[in-house]
Design an enzyme around this catalytic site. Structure first.
Site, PDB file in Angstrom:
ATOM      1  N   ARG A  11     -11.679  42.855 -76.202  1.00  0.00           N
ATOM      2  CA  ARG A  11     -10.837  41.790 -75.661  1.00  0.00           C
ATOM      3  C   ARG A  11     -10.810  40.676 -76.694  1.00  0.00           C
ATOM      4  O   ARG A  11     -11.826  40.353 -77.305  1.00  0.00           O
ATOM      5  CB  ARG A  11     -11.404  41.229 -74.345  1.00  0.00           C
ATOM      6  CG  ARG A  11     -11.325  42.171 -73.180  1.00  0.00           C
ATOM      7  CD  ARG A  11      -9.893  42.162 -72.625  1.00  0.00           C
ATOM      8  NE  ARG A  11      -9.762  43.079 -71.522  1.00  0.00           N
ATOM      9  CZ  ARG A  11      -9.189  44.283 -71.611  1.00  0.00           C
ATOM     10  NH1 ARG A  11      -8.719  44.714 -72.739  1.00  0.00           N
ATOM     11  NH2 ARG A  11      -9.086  45.044 -70.553  1.00  0.00           N
ATOM     12  N   ASP A  32      -8.481  44.450 -83.673  1.00  0.00           N
ATOM     13  CA  ASP A  32      -7.419  45.080 -82.893  1.00  0.00           C
ATOM     14  C   ASP A  32      -7.027  44.175 -81.727  1.00  0.00           C
ATOM     15  O   ASP A  32      -5.898  44.203 -81.289  1.00  0.00           O
ATOM     16  CB  ASP A  32      -7.876  46.452 -82.368  1.00  0.00           C
ATOM     17  CG  ASP A  32      -6.782  47.149 -81.563  1.00  0.00           C
ATOM     18  OD1 ASP A  32      -5.665  47.304 -82.100  1.00  0.00           O
ATOM     19  OD2 ASP A  32      -7.047  47.525 -80.415  1.00  0.00           O
ATOM     20  N   GLU A  37      -3.284  36.710 -77.819  1.00  0.00           N
ATOM     21  CA  GLU A  37      -2.182  37.632 -78.142  1.00  0.00           C
ATOM     22  C   GLU A  37      -1.133  37.609 -77.042  1.00  0.00           C
ATOM     23  O   GLU A  37      -1.460  37.315 -75.907  1.00  0.00           O
ATOM     24  CB  GLU A  37      -2.719  39.054 -78.373  1.00  0.00           C
ATOM     25  CG  GLU A  37      -3.404  39.686 -77.184  1.00  0.00           C
ATOM     26  CD  GLU A  37      -3.992  41.049 -77.508  1.00  0.00           C
ATOM     27  OE1 GLU A  37      -3.680  41.973 -76.735  1.00  0.00           O
ATOM     28  OE2 GLU A  37      -4.756  41.198 -78.469  1.00  0.00           O
ATOM     29  N   HIS A  54      -3.496  45.432 -81.067  1.00  0.00           N
ATOM     30  CA  HIS A  54      -4.112  45.860 -79.800  1.00  0.00           C
ATOM     31  C   HIS A  54      -3.638  47.260 -79.399  1.00  0.00           C
ATOM     32  O   HIS A  54      -2.999  47.449 -78.361  1.00  0.00           O
ATOM     33  CB  HIS A  54      -3.809  44.855 -78.691  1.00  0.00           C
ATOM     34  CG  HIS A  54      -4.781  44.955 -77.554  1.00  0.00           C
ATOM     35  ND1 HIS A  54      -5.021  43.913 -76.711  1.00  0.00           N
ATOM     36  CD2 HIS A  54      -5.558  45.965 -77.113  1.00  0.00           C
ATOM     37  CE1 HIS A  54      -5.908  44.272 -75.804  1.00  0.00           C
ATOM     38  NE2 HIS A  54      -6.249  45.520 -76.025  1.00  0.00           N
ATOM     39  N   GLY A  57      -6.055  51.586 -77.047  1.00  0.00           N
ATOM     40  CA  GLY A  57      -5.811  52.472 -75.918  1.00  0.00           C
ATOM     41  C   GLY A  57      -4.472  53.191 -75.971  1.00  0.00           C
ATOM     42  O   GLY A  57      -4.074  53.806 -74.993  1.00  0.00           O
TER      43      GLY A  57
END
Length: 184
Positions: A11, A32, A37, A54, A57
């Site tokens: 996070r 990342d 953001e 990011h 995932g």
């Protein structure tokens, strides 16, 4: 420690980016997830060795899993039992680790990481340096939308003889099949 590598793929707010950069020119950043953001810190980006929007995932398995959870939630909300209509994604075929990769386990495992997913191809955030916040946010969102679909390492099936290379690949999350006969 001097020469440490700091990775944030959790996070954005977990990492105090300014504190991490203060007085640490030797710190190697891999970022990342960014505080605030889709707008990101230009100073943090300039200091980062690897910087992605990011995407941790963003895999086929994660997307199918999230869609399946949404499907279940919508069915429960509607008071209906609707079975999941799609099969699980098929894993890629078993690939064979080369003799050179087995001979040098660290380099061999590194080559498999890059072969399965080369994070450098999704590091386009640097194009936003010097741009206003709104343009940086739009770039962040566009880069995420345009990501190439990839499998999680656990879905990658590699054939390798028992030993250091196989163990390194397992430690990285790959599914390693040992022995002469491996299922495809």
């Amino acid at each position: 420690r001097p020469g440490a590598i700091l990775v944030n793929a959790a996070r954005g707010e977990i990492l105090d980016e300014a504190a991490a950069l203060a007085g640490r020119p030797d710190l190697r950043l891999v970022i990342d997830c960014w505080a605030g953001e889709p707008v990101w810190s230009q100073a943090t980006l300039q200091a980062a060795r690897i910087a992605t929007p990011h995407i941790a995932g963003y895999t086929l398995e994660a997307r199918v899993g999230a869609t399946r959870l949404l499907h279940g939630a919508l069915a429960r909300h509607a008071g209906r039992e609707v079975p999941w209509p799609l099969p699980a994604p098929a894993p890629p075929a078993v690939a064979t680790v080369t003799a050179d990769e087995v001979a040098d386990p660290a380099a061999g495992a590194g080559r498999w990481l890059l072969r399965c997913y080369d994070v450098r191809r999704d590091a386009g955030l640097r194009a936003g340096l010097g741009r206003p916040a709104a343009e940086r946010a739009a770039l962040f969102d566009r880069l995420r939308r345009e990501l190439a679909l990839r499998h999680e390492f656990a879905h990658q099936r590699l054939r390798a003889p028992r030993g250091a290379c196989a163990e390194r690949l397992r430690a990285l999350g790959f599914t390693v099949v040992t022995g002469a006969a491996a299922p495809n």
